[in-house]
Design an enzyme around this catalytic site. Sequence first.
Site, PDB file in Angstrom:
ATOM      1  CG  HIS A   1      44.828  51.209  44.515  1.00 39.71           C
ATOM      2  ND1 HIS A   1      43.579  51.759  44.409  1.00 39.71           N
ATOM      3  CD2 HIS A   1      44.846  50.132  43.692  1.00 39.71           C
ATOM      4  CE1 HIS A   1      42.865  51.061  43.541  1.00 39.71           C
ATOM      5  NE2 HIS A   1      43.615  50.059  43.097  1.00 39.71           N
TER       6      HIS A   1
ATOM      7  CD  GLU B   1      42.364  39.804  46.483  1.00 39.77           C
ATOM      8  OE1 GLU B   1      42.849  40.361  45.470  1.00 39.77           O
ATOM      9  OE2 GLU B   1      41.137  39.635  46.639  1.00 39.77           O
TER      10      GLU B   1
END
Length: 352
Positions: A139, A70
Amino acid sequence: MSKGEENKGATTQRNMIQAINNAMDVCMERDDNVCVFGEDVGYYGGVFRATAGLQEKYGKTRSFDTPINECGIIGVAVGMAAYGMRPVAEIQFADYIYPGLDQLVSEAARLRYRSAGEFTSPLTIRTPFGGGIFGGQTHSQSPESIFTHVCGVKTVIPSTPYDAKGLLIAAIEDPDPVVFFEPKRIYNGPFDGHYDTPVLPWSKHPASEVPDGHYAIPLGKANVLREGSAVTMLCYGTMVHVTAAAVEELGIDAEVIDLRTLLPLDMETIEASVKKTGRCVIVHEATRTSGFGAELSALVQERCFYHLEAPIERVTGYDTPYPHSLEWAYFPGPVRLRLAIERVMEDVSGNV
């Protein structure tokens, strides 16, 4: 539809995923500098299929996969943007965005200021956020308030397919960095706002009419979904549907405002509404402490104190790690909203 929005030409029934995909398609077709990338974004089309078909149509140089990195994804986007491109980077889940915070906060957000306007950072970070898939702690996070604290970054959250496309086009065309949070609970269409029967995001929902061509919804403009005079309901994302359900169930004359953009915030619309109703309930899925509702509450109190007839109420997620099996208990639902509305509607004698 708010003032300043274009809405011309043919329309197609689309859910939010399809609208987001269509927004990127429209922008990539109009501007060769727009490119899309992220983990599993290219060949596979993304874990939620938001980028499906883009690599096939535009090639591997404009829609491509990246390593699981990321920091690298956002760092590459910053470099591309400074060079004059318009990158659209996907972070697979908002929970994964933290390794890239330094690139976004220290580089992208400050580039215009540090270069005295010589460079800009027209990048868009798309990421699914919030609950709805029983994803638990890794998540399902809602970290939007972190980004509203960063000067130079715009924070956008749609609640409908129509808004998703128009806001994403505006974000891609914006000269500054935008974090575009996508509420995955409603990826595949609107729902009735109740949690009695949990529905996973890949289940079928009714779609909405979305224009096929180019249109942009101005960033920083809230949408008054329902006009009323009894209480102002401030919400965004999935909670727009939950709020609408609670108001309908109660049969109360509430004004429901979908913020759409948290930064820049349409304080003018909020202020006018609260001064009219005298009451305010704020709804969001993120944890309560230091959630965006705290900032909203402070702003409303500062601007509307002498018009308030009751304390401001917040209905939020709990200050706990995100539960896996108890996801539907964690969500703010119609019952909790009803109790909050009843509290703000009490007069001094305790009557509703």
